[in-house]
Design an enzyme around this catalytic site. Structure first.
Site: not given
Lengths: 441, 441
Positions: B9, B11-13, B77, B172, B310, B321
């Site tokens: 992944g 993403g942010f992590g 994966v 938002e 997450d 995030a």
């Protein structure tokens, strides 16, 4: 009651016609199946990650929002009833009849595979935003697949890009892929040397950039050579499948080229609306399916109907943006003159404002009348012309910014490949929605 | 031999873990099914036409191109073999096994419909570029359909937008649709008054912006009211179909709302990889399907495997995030310490850097420690935070330009709806290509 002008298609022909009617005592309705005006000459910049789709495809209603006598309707035209003077359009099963007093058909065309529609599976054309996003995923995705491939021998087909058709679109596309593999991508990959990717440009004709001066085409050839693009002329493509391309007439070593990514820049076909109105009006079609019109761009026997742009067959004019703009304006002018009581049809006279094709950064070829320019000067002309004709001030500023990034930073900011583009769609969606509407079919 | 760290992944992590290993004596491989890093907090700006997908989704390999010990591999994966220490991934039928010495699983999550997966048909979530482009077509397309509709009474469902879930994303999103209907679109349409469009925000809980201070949520409610967003709290959505939404608990008049456009911003589910590794390692899942990890973010009994972001269940931390970034960095730090011979596991301590939600232009709510800010000052904080965390200098400049256009010019430049999005796909494509790969399934 106000004279109603319906314009089918919001491309160059339709948009310029609509704008030319802005002060006329008419009610203009533009019917388009997407409602965006597409700046087709820059589609290859979307396909190669330089520009976003919004930059070259502003909503027609946004372009015309100050023109109070114009409205825009989303709809795919299913039928034109010449007798009743009604245009029938569909979206998601909802039907709409739009009556007209004058009609301008500027429906353009699509990619032609010269009778080999099965090629479309493996070699997308470059005529729509969908095409450009599809090619963007394929081009950037091919490098991803090559990087992922553990067997170096198996990387070859992913590292080979074939462009069929060496007109302006094909040449520009080949040049852009050549640049991005050498500069943009090189430091991003670890296992593959992206600069080793092969770019092969095929054309059955003896010269690239048909319509250009032979010496200018020769200069463009040399620039393509410098970029490492392999150009094969007199090469006819006889087969395309998932794994590669079959070629005739370019030497025995070229009979079969293994390549995962194929781009079809070879042919343009006319919208099927052409055949429909020609049949209804008793007009003729030319070999390309375009409608033969009278010298004033009107349909024989139907002076209130004009066919312009890529769908128009007149004096062997080419299917280029300039012809579309000028014929659109001419048709609008005819309508305006008639409303003033001047029924005399005036013949459409095309003023050739020249041609330009960009090969690489800082290198373009330009011909205008007897002037021939190649290299940096040509490229500056290219830049100027595209900035002027790109629609909307904001898009111009935005595109200029992205061009600066790609030219000076060698970078491309629009490289997203989506999950669906790689792995397929996960979630089917209902039919009567815009978006995903294809799944019900 | 070099210690191999595989990160699932980008993403942010995953991205923050990879960067935190840049000076470590390891070989990092990031496996991602798209190869772009997605700045999820701004997906709603893509869905509402402000930003392009490239601006919030730069290629991970491009972000990491200077980090020579990192490589990126495209792949979904399929299986993690904890015993053999191998990650198996697929793309288009090509399989790849990537061995690891340490593994960081940062696979994130997807939209959860709380057992009502059939809602996905009619109410897309907002978790991927595909989702954002789909919603963009539906939102702008709904106004096109309303404009096209000859019967004023039939326009209502096209002019009604329902957002389910009043967390930050839902609030938002509702605020952005409210602004674009009043300002961006108003002068573009002729038959409909876009500012009359209804935006309905539904949530089963008693407060919007769960996790925010109640007084701040109250201020956000007032701002939503000023924008004309109808907020219904304690409202449970019991059914969604093509034509509308069924609601319980919000008064009799709300039992059934006719609306073509529905947006699901209510729930997040964990990646199915969580269940797989939990079963293999004998670890537990929490109610949301997230993997319960040890205090140092590692899998019980598998100190070489970390689960972050997450997909991680630890101390009831929220799926935001900030948690992903910090837990990714923590896992990377554990690996670095171990390589230096320090095997003592350190617990992950989350530092809450606050929350921010933007309601409209110039209006956001921010809480940080005991500080509470709403209005213009909050909005400036929002702008600053998003500029800092948006990845890549070029994307920051480009986003700033597009924000200026949307804020001062009230315009949105990314409004393209494609032919396929409206009328369905024309040309099926071969399976073993990136792009259109779904058609073979």
């Amino acid at each position: 009651v106000t004279h109603r002008v319906v314009i089918i298609g919001g491309g160059f022909g339709g948009l310029f016609a609509a704008r030319h009617l802005r002060r006329a005592p008419v009610a203009v309705t533009v019917v388009d199946r997407t409602t965006h005006h597409l700046f087709q000459p820059l589609l290859y910049h979307v396909a190669t990650g330089i520009l976003s789709e919004g930059e070259i495809a502003p909503p027609i209603r946004s372009v015309l929002h100050r023109q109070r006598n114009a409205e825009v309707v989303l709809g795919e035209v299913a039928q034109i009833d010449l007798a009743a003077r009604v245009v029938r359009s569909n979206v998601l099963g909802s039907e709409l009849a739009t009556p007209y007093d004058s009609l301008i058909v500027a429906a353009g065309g699509a990619t032609s595979y010269f009778g080999h529609d099965e090629f479309a599976l493996d070699a997308p054309g470059l005529k729509s935003i969908d095409d450009a996003l599809e090619l963007r995923a394929r081009i950037f995705g091919a490098f991803e697949m090559a990087e992922r491939e553990p067997e170096p021998a198996a990387r070859g087909p992913w590292m080979t890009f074939i462009v069929v058709g060496a007109g302006a679109t094909g040449v520009e596309m080949a040049g852009q892929i050549a640049e991005l593999r050498r500069h943009t991508l090189r430091s991003d990959f670890r296992r593959i040397d992206t600069s080793a990717a092969r770019i092969i440009l095929l054309d059955g004709r003896p010269q690239i950039l048909e319509g250009f001066d032979a010496r200018l085409a020769e200069r463009a050839m040399r620039e393509l050579g410098r970029l490492g693009v392999e150009v094969h002329l007199g090469a006819r493509v006889t087969g395309i499948d998932e794994h590669g391309v079959a070629v005739e007439g370019a030497g025995p070593e070229l009979q079969r080229i293994a390549a995962r990514t194929k781009i079809w820049a070879a042919g343009v076909s006319a919208s099927p609306l052409g055949a429909q109105i020609a049949a209804a009006a008793g007009a003729d079609l030319d070999r390309g399916g375009r409608v033969k019109v009278l010298p004033d761009c009107s349909l024989p026997g139907r002076p209130e109907v004009f066919v312009v742009g890529d769908l128009m067959s007149l004096n062997d004019l080419p299917g280029v943006a300039e012809v579309a703009m000028q014929s659109g304006i001419h048709a609008a002018g005819q309508i305006r003159r008639r409303l003033r009581g001047d029924d005399e049809p005036r013949p459409f006279r095309y003023r050739d404002l020249g041609s330009v094709a960009s090969i690489s950064r800082f290198y373009a070829v330009v011909q205008f009348g007897r002037i021939r320019v190649g290299g940096l000067l040509g490229w500056l002309v290219w830049l100027f012309v595209h900035l002027v004709f790109l629609t909307g001030f904001k898009n111009r500023v935005s595109a200029l910014f992205h061009w600066a990034i790609s030219i000076f930073g060698r970078a491309r900011t629009e490289r997203a490949i989506t999950i669906e583009q790689v792995h397929g769609r996960r979630v089917p969606t209902a039919e009567a929605q815009i978006g995903e509407s294809d799944l019900g079919r």
